[in-house]
Design an enzyme around this catalytic site. Sequence first.
Site, PDB file in Angstrom:
ATOM      1  N   SER A  52       0.454  12.133 -11.732  1.00 35.53           N
ATOM      2  CA  SER A  52       1.694  12.544 -12.387  1.00 35.53           C
ATOM      3  C   SER A  52       1.507  13.064 -13.799  1.00 35.53           C
ATOM      4  O   SER A  52       2.344  13.826 -14.297  1.00 35.53           O
ATOM      5  CB  SER A  52       2.692  11.384 -12.406  1.00 35.53           C
ATOM      6  N   ASP A 343       9.595   7.801 -20.037  1.00 37.25           N
ATOM      7  CA  ASP A 343      10.053   6.773 -19.114  1.00 37.25           C
ATOM      8  C   ASP A 343       9.125   5.568 -19.284  1.00 37.25           C
ATOM      9  O   ASP A 343       8.404   5.476 -20.279  1.00 37.25           O
ATOM     10  CB  ASP A 343      10.112   7.296 -17.671  1.00 37.25           C
ATOM     11  N   HIS A 346       5.283   7.373 -18.483  1.00 37.34           N
ATOM     12  CA  HIS A 346       4.752   8.660 -18.940  1.00 37.34           C
ATOM     13  C   HIS A 346       5.126   8.953 -20.389  1.00 37.34           C
ATOM     14  O   HIS A 346       6.272   8.714 -20.789  1.00 37.34           O
ATOM     15  CB  HIS A 346       5.287   9.784 -18.060  1.00 37.34           C
TER      16      HIS A 346
END
Length: 369
Positions: A52, A343, A346
Site C-alpha cells: 500500500s 490513517d 499510512h
Amino acid sequence: MHTSMTRRTATACQWRVVAAAVVAALAMAATPARCGTQGAKKVSAVIVFGDSIMDPGNNNGLHTVVKANHAPYGKDFAGHVATGRFSNGLIPTDFIAQGLNVKQLLPPYLGVQHTPEDLLTGVSFASGATGFDPLTPVIVGVISLEQQLAYYDEYRSKLMGIAGEEETKRIIDGALFVVCAGTDDIANTYYTTPFRSAEYDVPSYVDLLLVGVESFLRNVSARGAKRIGFVGLPPIGCVPSQRTLGGGPHRSCVPERNAAAQLYNTKVQELIRELGKDTAAFPTLVYIDIYTVIQDLVDHGERYGFTETTRGCCSTGTVEVAVLCDARFAPVCDDVSQHVFFDSYHPTQRAYKVIVDYIFDHYMQFLHL
C-alpha cells in the site's frame, strides 16, 4: 486469479487532466529540486512492485476492503480525487518519479486507460496489503507479488507493441525498479491473525519471508531489471494501529514488533549483499533503509514541523484505515500537515515527502542516479 479485474475504469483523458492539475499545483508550490532533478533525466522509467505504500490504485477494482478510492483519501490530491492512494495526497512513487524527472504521477497498472507515454515511462503494480508470505494477499484478497510479476510480463508485451523490441530493451535497461513489501506480513499476517504465529516464532517467520524476497528479486532480475532499490521495513511497532493493538494503555511503540522489523531488515541486508556479489544477475541492487527516518519522524516530529506523531488524521487515528477511514462516518483532523500519519497505518503526503527526500539524499547515488 485477478486477470479478469484488469478492466479500465478511467479514461486516458481523465488521467491527463489529473496529471496536468498536479503539474500546475507543483509549479505554484515551487518545490525545490532534489538530487537528480537537474538536467536530462537519467532514468527511462520507474517500475514498482509492492504494497500500500506504493499502490496508486491497483486495489480499486478488487473485491477487498483494502481500498483507498473514497474520501477522505485524496483530500489534498489535485481535484480532491480519491485515486486509491493510501494518503491524503501523493505517495512515494509520485515523489520518486518527480525527483527523477520521469513524470509527475506514477499511475497504477490496473484501472486506468493508459496513453503510450504512461506505459513508456513506467507504472506501479503494487497492491495494498500484499506481502512476501504467499498467505498474506490471500487473507485479504489482494494481488500477490507473483501476480504482479505476471502483470509486468503483460506490461512488457504492451511496450513491445508500442515501441518495438530494441526500444523496449532500452527502457527496461534504463528503468529504476523499486520493491517495497513486508510490513503487512509482520503487522497483519503474523501479529494480527493466528495463522502464522501458531506455527512460527519471529526468527523462523522472518526466514520464511526471506525465501519470498530472494525468489522475487531473482524473478525481477530475470526479467531484465538492472537497477533495483529494495525498501526495508519501518518501525512497525510505532505505527498508530500497532500502538493501539499492542502498545498497552499508553499506546507506546511496541518493542517486540520493532524488533521483528529490525531482524528482518538485518537479514534482508545480508541477503542483498550476497545477491549483489553476482554482478551479472544484479548489476545494481541497493537496500534502502526507511526505518531510521520514520523512527526520527516519530521520535522528533517537531524537527520536521509535526505536532502529532502517534495518531492518524482520520477519525480517532488509532485504528481507522481503508474501509474504516471513510468520510461518511470518519471525520478528519483540522490540520493534516501537522500529522505524520494520515490513517492509522499510512503517512501523510508531507511525511512521505520527508521520507523520499531522505532516500534521494542517502541512496540514489548508489543506484547511479
